[in-house]
Design an enzyme around this catalytic site. Structure first.
Site, PDB file in Angstrom:
ATOM      1  N   GLU A 208       0.818  -1.217   0.000  1.00 53.26           N
ATOM      2  CA  GLU A 208       0.000   0.000   0.000  1.00 53.26           C
ATOM      3  C   GLU A 208       0.852   1.267   0.000  1.00 53.26           C
ATOM      4  OE1 GLU A 208      -4.380  -0.975   1.829  1.00 53.26           O
ATOM      5  OE2 GLU A 208      -2.945   0.045   3.114  1.00 53.26           O
TER       6      GLU A 208
ATOM      7  N   HIS B  55       8.281 -26.532   0.284  1.00 52.45           N
ATOM      8  CA  HIS B  55       7.692 -27.668  -0.425  1.00 52.45           C
ATOM      9  C   HIS B  55       6.616 -27.220  -1.413  1.00 52.45           C
ATOM     10  CE1 HIS B  55       9.647 -30.767   2.134  1.00 52.45           C
ATOM     11  NE2 HIS B  55       9.644 -29.780   3.016  1.00 52.45           N
TER      12      HIS B  55
ATOM     13  N   LYS C 113     -13.999  -0.431  -4.384  1.00 46.89           N
ATOM     14  CA  LYS C 113     -15.101  -0.036  -3.504  1.00 46.89           C
ATOM     15  C   LYS C 113     -16.191   0.699  -4.273  1.00 46.89           C
ATOM     16  CE  LYS C 113     -12.298   0.436   0.705  1.00 46.89           C
ATOM     17  NZ  LYS C 113     -11.851   1.368   1.762  1.00 46.89           N
TER      18      LYS C 113
END
Length: 429
Positions: free
Chosen positions: A284, A305, A420
């Site tokens: 951010e 792994h 948003k």
């Protein structure tokens, strides 16, 4: 409290010394702009002052209420409603300090709109008592608004208006916003989020401190660690400031070596959410104007792994930052087993943390010596409230300098609004 190890970074200390000298003047200038609050985004530097200039009366009240909740043995469950910095940093601090299991209280986080997860938690809590912590500066964050409706309604149904408010605390703006209005109307206990502290820097304010206190952490020790880090990182001389050394190396790898990804590696489950915090903090703060390192977090040896093959032999578009703790919270001794039919008798009597650290050093050797990967090591002695507070604020200073080196504002996040606005448009149709 923090020790940096550059042994496996480029050609070691000789390389880093040259880099530090090349950045010294620029770092000093930018440090002055931070300390004098004249840098980009300077109005959001409140996290630097908070650990030493917080509202003493509010924190005293916060400690009293959180201890009251912690000491109430009848209510074992705590539900935290928060997203982004209102969730990740909170959990990072609690997981950093406490053992993974057998805690005094069970804590549940609602940080998404997964209907299956929320349904399952509601069904559990229908049969049990719980405390509710809702964290939102504005109260208009959709994920938290929806969750608060559901969980406060559940408290209301079970315990009535008085019982619901007694079990709820809202962390929000001190004067305005939807959640502030609801809290005032319902007479819900509140603590305030400072206006000049952004979400990803806020776990050292009531945003994180209240939940930490409810879970039994010493809030004053967290703040003590924060204050120490802020003081230590005021130093403008890069040779004496580890935060700025790290920021310079990150910028060097990005701008000179074309490494566009930083892989954060830890070897303790308890540190995983701290790397989630780092993922948000750097993404951010730096990810704007087409710039920035993409942060990736790995829990080793588990992820060796899965992505281990790529890290060892894949496209080298990254460098690694490994965070390690010298002293484990607890340890286990390997016992004898079935006359060593599993072929692991050579481990008898050895401690599990020792084996884990051998795995860590072996991975670093394999990645740097064989894979030619550059690795920065960040070492701390212990996992406790003070070390969490220190590292949290230390990284905040790192990202402030890192963003300014990229010539971006490290303290805003305009791109987050894109999804948003589209989401609200679709939902209102």
């Amino acid at each position: 409290m923090i020790k940096l190890n550059f042994t496996n970074f480029l050609e070691g200390n000789k390389s880093t010394e040259k880099i530090f000298k090349s950045y010294a003047s620029k770092i000093e200038t930018l440090n002055n702009s931070i300390e004098e609050k004249k840098c980009k985004g300077a109005s959001m530097l409140g996290w630097m002052d908070y650990p030493s200039k917080y509202n003493k009366n509010e924190i005293k009240e916060l400690i009293n209420v959180s201890q009251e909740w912690y000491n109430n043995k009848k209510i074992k469950n705590v539900v935290v409603l928060g997203i982004g910095g209102s969730y990740i940093g909170v959990r990072a601090g609690i997981d950093w300090v406490l053992p993974e299991f057998n805690r005094e209280k069970e804590i549940y986080y609602v940080s998404s709109m997964s209907s299956s997860y929320v349904y399952s938690l509601i069904e559990k809590l229908k049969k049990e008592d719980f405390y509710l912590i809702v964290i939102s500066k504005s109260g208009t964050t959709l994920e938290i608004g929806v969750a608060f409706r559901l969980f406060y309604s559940l408290l209301f149904e079970k315990f009535g208006s008085e019982g619901a408010k007694e079990r709820t605390v809202a962390i929000t703006d001190k004067e305005k916003g939807t959640l502030r209005k609801i809290a005032d109307t319902q007479d819900i206990q509140t603590f305030s989020i400072p206006d000049d502290v952004g979400g990803r820097f806020s776990a050292i304010t009531p945003v994180g401190l209240f939940a930490m206190g409810v879970m039994g952490l010493d809030v004053n020790k967290v703040l003590k660690g924060c204050a120490k880090a802020i003081e230590d990182t005021k130093e403008p001389d890069i040779e004496k400031n580890t935060a700025y050394q790290y920021a310079a190396l990150r910028h060097y790898m990005y701008s000179k070596k074309e490494k566009y990804n930083e892989v954060f590696c830890v070897y303790e489950d308890a540190l995983r959410f701290f790397t989630e915090h780092l993922k948000q903090l750097f993404a951010e703060s730096e990810g704007k104007e087409g710039k920035g390192l993409l942060p990736v977090n790995c829990l080793f040896t588990t992820d060796l792994h899965s992505v281990g093959q790529f890290l060892q032999e894949g496209n080298q578009i990254f460098f690694e930052t490994c965070i390690s703790i010298k002293n484990p919270l607890n340890d286990v001794v390997i016992n004898e087993f079935l006359k060593d039919e599993d072929g692991l008798g050579f481990l008898n009597g050895k401690k599990l943390d020792y084996i884990n650290k051998v795995a860590a050093s072996s991975t670093i050797d394999a990645h740097h010596i064989d894979g030619k990967i550059d690795i920065i090591q960040i070492n701390l002695d212990n996992r406790n409230e003070e070390s969490f507070g220190y590292l949290y604020s230390w990284f905040s200073k790192v990202v402030a300098m890192s963003g300014l080196l990229l010539k971006v504002n490290p303290f805003d996040q305009p791109g987050v609004e894109a999804y948003k606005s589209r989401m609200f448009t679709k939902l209102k149709k």
